[in-house]
Design a protein around this motif. Structure first.
Motif, PDB file in Angstrom:
ATOM      1  N   ARG A 285       0.868  -1.252   0.046  1.00 47.91           N
ATOM      2  CA  ARG A 285       0.101  -0.028   0.047  1.00 47.91           C
ATOM      3  C   ARG A 285       0.882   1.229   0.037  1.00 47.91           C
ATOM      4  NH1 ARG A 285      -5.560  -0.263   2.165  1.00 47.91           N
ATOM      5  NH2 ARG A 285      -6.020  -2.668   2.423  1.00 47.91           N
ATOM      6  N   ASN A 286       0.754   2.156  -1.205  1.00 48.94           N
ATOM      7  CA  ASN A 286       1.607   3.298  -1.136  1.00 48.94           C
ATOM      8  C   ASN A 286       1.514   3.965   0.041  1.00 48.94           C
ATOM      9  OD1 ASN A 286       1.540   6.426  -1.993  1.00 48.94           O
ATOM     10  ND2 ASN A 286       2.790   5.205  -3.318  1.00 48.94           N
ATOM     11  N   ASN A 287       0.219   4.155   0.733  1.00 47.47           N
ATOM     12  CA  ASN A 287       0.115   5.144   1.689  1.00 47.47           C
ATOM     13  C   ASN A 287       0.819   4.672   2.958  1.00 47.47           C
ATOM     14  OD1 ASN A 287      -1.937   3.423   1.981  1.00 47.47           O
ATOM     15  ND2 ASN A 287      -2.681   4.307   3.731  1.00 47.47           N
ATOM     16  N   ILE A 288       0.847   3.342   3.165  1.00 48.70           N
ATOM     17  CA  ILE A 288       1.486   2.557   4.468  1.00 48.70           C
ATOM     18  C   ILE A 288       2.949   2.813   4.125  1.00 48.70           C
ATOM     19  CG2 ILE A 288       1.990   0.725   5.542  1.00 48.70           C
ATOM     20  CD1 ILE A 288      -0.731   1.542   6.103  1.00 48.70           C
ATOM     21  N   VAL A 289       3.508   2.705   3.023  1.00 48.95           N
ATOM     22  CA  VAL A 289       5.037   2.791   2.898  1.00 48.95           C
ATOM     23  C   VAL A 289       5.504   4.051   2.981  1.00 48.95           C
ATOM     24  CG1 VAL A 289       6.816   2.225   1.133  1.00 48.95           C
ATOM     25  CG2 VAL A 289       5.023   0.499   1.352  1.00 48.95           C
ATOM     26  N   TRP A 290       4.912   5.063   2.056  1.00 48.67           N
ATOM     27  CA  TRP A 290       5.617   6.276   2.199  1.00 48.67           C
ATOM     28  C   TRP A 290       4.967   7.123   3.548  1.00 48.67           C
ATOM     29  CZ3 TRP A 290       9.790   7.110  -0.227  1.00 48.67           C
ATOM     30  CH2 TRP A 290       9.878   6.355  -1.490  1.00 48.67           C
ATOM     31  N   GLY A 291       3.983   7.024   3.894  1.00 53.00           N
ATOM     32  CA  GLY A 291       3.710   7.385   5.175  1.00 53.00           C
ATOM     33  C   GLY A 291       4.693   7.222   6.288  1.00 53.00           C
ATOM     34  N   ASN A 292       5.073   6.066   6.359  1.00 54.31           N
ATOM     35  CA  ASN A 292       5.944   5.373   7.612  1.00 54.31           C
ATOM     36  C   ASN A 292       7.412   6.170   7.210  1.00 54.31           C
ATOM     37  OD1 ASN A 292       4.603   3.773   9.829  1.00 54.31           O
ATOM     38  ND2 ASN A 292       3.490   3.027   8.014  1.00 54.31           N
ATOM     39  N   ILE A 293       7.696   6.051   5.855  1.00 58.56           N
ATOM     40  CA  ILE A 293       9.183   6.785   5.598  1.00 58.56           C
ATOM     41  C   ILE A 293       9.030   8.089   5.977  1.00 58.56           C
ATOM     42  CG2 ILE A 293      10.578   7.419   3.614  1.00 58.56           C
ATOM     43  CD1 ILE A 293       9.938   4.724   2.395  1.00 58.56           C
ATOM     44  N   ALA A 294       7.953   9.101   5.565  1.00 58.62           N
ATOM     45  CA  ALA A 294       7.875  10.340   6.145  1.00 58.62           C
ATOM     46  C   ALA A 294       7.897  10.193   7.494  1.00 58.62           C
ATOM     47  CB  ALA A 294       6.663  10.798   5.625  1.00 58.62           C
ATOM     48  N   GLY A 295       7.426   9.404   8.233  1.00 58.02           N
ATOM     49  CA  GLY A 295       7.356   9.558   9.692  1.00 58.02           C
ATOM     50  C   GLY A 295       8.677   9.213  10.535  1.00 58.02           C
ATOM     51  N   ILE A 296       9.408   8.114   9.876  1.00 62.16           N
ATOM     52  CA  ILE A 296      10.816   8.036  10.501  1.00 62.16           C
ATOM     53  C   ILE A 296      11.904   9.063  10.296  1.00 62.16           C
ATOM     54  CG2 ILE A 296      12.882   6.819   9.951  1.00 62.16           C
ATOM     55  CD1 ILE A 296      11.112   4.262   9.016  1.00 62.16           C
ATOM     56  N   LEU A 297      11.673   9.790   9.186  1.00 59.34           N
ATOM     57  CA  LEU A 297      12.531  10.986   8.913  1.00 59.34           C
ATOM     58  C   LEU A 297      12.198  12.007   9.697  1.00 59.34           C
ATOM     59  CD1 LEU A 297      13.617  10.462   5.196  1.00 59.34           C
ATOM     60  CD2 LEU A 297      14.906  10.037   7.145  1.00 59.34           C
ATOM     61  N   ALA A 298      10.792  12.394   9.798  1.00 61.99           N
ATOM     62  CA  ALA A 298      10.342  13.412  10.649  1.00 61.99           C
ATOM     63  C   ALA A 298      10.767  13.382  11.929  1.00 61.99           C
ATOM     64  CB  ALA A 298       8.761  13.740  10.310  1.00 61.99           C
ATOM     65  N   PHE A 299      10.494  12.416  12.526  1.00 58.74           N
ATOM     66  CA  PHE A 299      10.980  12.015  14.040  1.00 58.74           C
ATOM     67  C   PHE A 299      12.547  12.214  14.238  1.00 58.74           C
ATOM     68  CE2 PHE A 299       6.597  10.427  14.960  1.00 58.74           C
ATOM     69  CZ  PHE A 299       6.519  10.855  16.195  1.00 58.74           C
ATOM     70  N   ALA A 300      13.346  11.521  13.167  1.00 55.49           N
ATOM     71  CA  ALA A 300      14.694  11.631  13.260  1.00 55.49           C
ATOM     72  C   ALA A 300      15.237  13.044  13.222  1.00 55.49           C
ATOM     73  CB  ALA A 300      15.300  10.804  12.191  1.00 55.49           C
ATOM     74  N   THR A 301      14.798  13.739  12.398  1.00 59.04           N
ATOM     75  CA  THR A 301      15.172  15.043  12.242  1.00 59.04           C
ATOM     76  C   THR A 301      15.093  16.029  13.583  1.00 59.04           C
ATOM     77  OG1 THR A 301      13.415  15.654  10.974  1.00 59.04           O
ATOM     78  CG2 THR A 301      15.411  15.263   9.793  1.00 59.04           C
ATOM     79  N   GLU A 302      13.824  15.979  14.051  1.00 64.67           N
ATOM     80  CA  GLU A 302      13.474  16.962  15.252  1.00 64.67           C
ATOM     81  C   GLU A 302      14.253  16.562  16.519  1.00 64.67           C
ATOM     82  OE1 GLU A 302      11.879  20.667  16.413  1.00 64.67           O
ATOM     83  OE2 GLU A 302      12.257  19.618  14.546  1.00 64.67           O
ATOM     84  N   THR A 303      14.269  15.368  16.541  1.00 62.48           N
ATOM     85  CA  THR A 303      14.668  14.676  17.997  1.00 62.48           C
ATOM     86  C   THR A 303      16.286  14.882  17.826  1.00 62.48           C
ATOM     87  OG1 THR A 303      14.559  12.454  17.239  1.00 62.48           O
ATOM     88  CG2 THR A 303      12.760  13.271  18.719  1.00 62.48           C
ATOM     89  N   SER A 304      16.622  14.470  16.768  1.00 60.18           N
ATOM     90  CA  SER A 304      18.200  14.732  16.811  1.00 60.18           C
ATOM     91  C   SER A 304      18.672  16.164  16.815  1.00 60.18           C
ATOM     92  CB  SER A 304      18.661  14.280  15.354  1.00 60.18           C
ATOM     93  OG  SER A 304      18.297  14.767  14.230  1.00 60.18           O
ATOM     94  N   LEU A 305      17.809  17.236  16.367  1.00 65.36           N
ATOM     95  CA  LEU A 305      18.194  18.397  16.608  1.00 65.36           C
ATOM     96  C   LEU A 305      18.031  18.986  17.880  1.00 65.36           C
ATOM     97  CD1 LEU A 305      18.802  21.138  14.947  1.00 65.36           C
ATOM     98  CD2 LEU A 305      16.076  21.596  14.965  1.00 65.36           C
ATOM     99  N   VAL A 306      17.281  18.555  18.745  1.00 65.24           N
ATOM    100  CA  VAL A 306      17.365  18.656  20.181  1.00 65.24           C
ATOM    101  C   VAL A 306      18.625  18.250  20.737  1.00 65.24           C
ATOM    102  CG1 VAL A 306      16.397  18.013  22.525  1.00 65.24           C
ATOM    103  CG2 VAL A 306      14.833  18.576  20.571  1.00 65.24           C
ATOM    104  N   PHE A 307      19.015  17.099  20.388  1.00 63.35           N
ATOM    105  CA  PHE A 307      20.342  16.768  20.713  1.00 63.35           C
ATOM    106  C   PHE A 307      21.666  17.713  20.332  1.00 63.35           C
ATOM    107  CE2 PHE A 307      24.237  14.348  19.165  1.00 63.35           C
ATOM    108  CZ  PHE A 307      24.888  13.897  20.343  1.00 63.35           C
ATOM    109  N   VAL A 308      21.737  18.007  18.984  1.00 65.86           N
ATOM    110  CA  VAL A 308      22.648  18.858  18.612  1.00 65.86           C
ATOM    111  C   VAL A 308      22.540  20.271  19.138  1.00 65.86           C
ATOM    112  CG1 VAL A 308      23.403  20.202  16.561  1.00 65.86           C
ATOM    113  CG2 VAL A 308      22.588  17.908  16.015  1.00 65.86           C
ATOM    114  N   LEU A 309      21.425  20.752  19.374  1.00 63.33           N
ATOM    115  CA  LEU A 309      21.476  22.181  20.196  1.00 63.33           C
ATOM    116  C   LEU A 309      21.633  21.857  21.712  1.00 63.33           C
ATOM    117  CD1 LEU A 309      18.097  23.626  18.391  1.00 63.33           C
ATOM    118  CD2 LEU A 309      20.569  24.371  18.127  1.00 63.33           C
TER     119      LEU A 309
END
Length: 490
Positions: A285-309
């Motif tokens: 299912r297109n929405n399952i695959v790409w929705g979850n890929i977007a979710g992984i990277l959305a969480f990865a970027t913001e939580t790691s930015l907290v670490f960097v800052l």
């Protein structure tokens, strides 16, 4: 409404195969109480991800952890939370979400009590393992109970928006609360504070929650469950080791390679079993695959930015751990605002456009941090950028959750929410090792591993640039590959 209904509502035209989106429906009193109960549990689990981070040095001194092994207090939790979430998501579908939710909260209480009383490293790690397993069980169960308690549409989007905002805010609140408890009382209260919340949930849950319809009673896919759990454990272990020791370390790339091989084995098992843990059809299912890929990277970027800052605020601007944690309060406010705004954006523009817009604005906000320097005035840039980025990131996260749970029957919502929870926890886990690698490479390039403010600033800026680029890359992937099959808008 029957197929022969000729009312004006029935004549609304929609794309073939897509349901009509009805006018907004208000929540009942019971639904509001149910939502409060489930969101309380989810927020508590999100806080547990980060509440011990600022207290680790003091924990090591009190319990007897050596400095090089302190990171396992966090890693033991992340390993279990990410590794077992898909398994428990499917268990919830087959054996009951309410039962799993209550059992998981009871385990959280037991683990928190053990952690608060721990006097040696073994018991402390066992407590964190229990908390991680509880998170893996409760988070998908709570999310699937939330999605099945509200029909697809405005009310569910609102509930998912609040859930997303509180979970993201919980990660930030954990750092602040951990600093306050450690400074004012003791790090042990970072564990013990969970106990009254667990009691509150366990008293109300049997009365408020309704047991979900269970899928057809079949044998649980044990080979698939074992394979995917081991694959996820290897993935998280490899990433955590890479962040600590670098990517050249055998204990980093070895488990990662083994994890990839086991994921291949898992896919083969699922294709050839009648009672698959994750039916291959759902992965198509297109929405399952790409929705979850977007979710992984959305969480990865913001939580790691907290670490960097956090590194920037403490090692460049000279803030204390508590002061750095308090500086992220604006990020927490931004995530709450984003969770409130996101359902309105989804209703007006659709979930695909919401994800793209959120990630693009997040990239711009993160990119503005490239202008920070060693002066105290840079704090203003940090506060504005983290607030705007928090709003945008939460809009993208809610868009991902709606995308990845839409179009599935209630009997598969545990699987869908297990996937989204796994994506969230993998994202939280992989972001920091990736940013740590960028920072370590920058420090090595400048020929020093010291903590001179100028040197650390250069490393932080390299990580910030990488983070912003990942946001734009994710937005581009979603724009190209995610099908724009939104539900009928209001």
């Amino acid at each position: 409404m029957t197929a022969n209904d000729t009312s004006p509502l029935a004549q609304v035209t929609t794309p073939p195969g897509l349901p009509v989106r009805l006018a907004p429906v208000r929540m009942t009193g019971r639904q509001r109480l149910t939502m409060i109960l489930l969101l309380t549990a989810s927020f508590t689990l999100a806080v547990d991800f980060s509440i011990l981070n600022v207290a680790l040095p003091r924990i090591g001194a009190d319990v007897g952890f050596s400095l090089e092994h302190l990171q396992w207090v966090a890693t033991a939790f992340a390993l279990c939370a990410a590794g077992f979430t898909l398994f428990f998501g499917r268990v919830a579908d087959l054996f009951g979400r309410k039962r799993l939710f209550i059992a998981g909260m009871a385990l959280l209480g037991a683990g928190s009590l053990a952690g608060g009383l721990a006097t040696d490293p073994g018991l402390l790690l066992a407590a964190r393992v229990a908390q991680g397993l509880a998170t893996a069980a409760v988070t998908p169960a709570a999310l699937s109970l939330l999605t099945t308690s509200f029909p697809e549409g405005h009310v569910r989007d609102k509930a998912l928006g609040l859930n997303g905002s509180l979970m993201a805010a919980g990660f930030t609140a954990g750092a602040i609360l951990g600093g306050l408890l450690t400074d004012l009382l003791s790090w042990r209260w970072a564990f013990l504070i969970n106990i009254p919340i667990v009691i509150f949930v366990l008293v109300l849950a049997p009365k408020l929650l309704t047991e979900s319809d269970r899928g057809q009673r079949t044998k649980l896919d044990v080979p698939g469950a074992v394979t995917v759990t081991l694959a996820l454990l290897l993935l998280v272990f490899g990433l955590a080791t890479a962040g600590e020791k670098g990517w050249a370390e055998t204990l980093a790339w070895g488990p990662l390679a083994a994890g990839v091989i086991m994921f291949g084995g898992f896919f083969f098992i699922e294709k050839n079993t009648a009672h698959a843990l994750v039916p291959v059809d759902i992965l198509r299912r297109n929405n399952i695959v790409w929705g979850n890929i977007a979710g992984i990277l959305a969480f990865a970027t913001e939580t790691s930015l907290v670490f960097v800052l956090t590194l920037y605020l403490q090692q460049v601007l000279g803030y204390t751990p508590l002061g750095a944690g308090l500086a992220f309060a604006v990020l927490g406010i931004g995530t709450v605002v984003g969770g409130v705004v996101a359902p309105k954006l989804i209703g007006k523009h659709g979930h695909k456009n919401t994800i793209i817009t959120g990630l693009t604005i997040q990239a711009a906000a993160t990119g503005s941090l490239l202008f920070i320097n060693t002066g105290q005035a840079s704090l203003v840039i940090v506060l504005i950028a983290t607030f705007v980025g928090g709003v945008a990131n939460l809009a993208a996260i809610v868009g991902f959750m709606v995308t990845a749970t839409t179009g599935l029957p209630d009997t598969e919502q545990g699987l869908a929410t297990g996937l989204t929870t796994m994506s969230q926890q993998i994202g939280i886990t992989i972001g920091i090792p990736v940013m740590s690698t960028v920072i370590a490479a920058s420090l090595l390039r400048h020929g020093t591993s010291g903590a001179a403010p100028g040197t650390v600033l250069n490393a932080v800026l390299a990580a910030i640039g990488t983070n912003a680029a990942l946001c734009l890359f994710t937005a581009a992937l979603v724009g190209i590959f995610l099908n724009n099959r939104d539900r009928e808008r209001i």
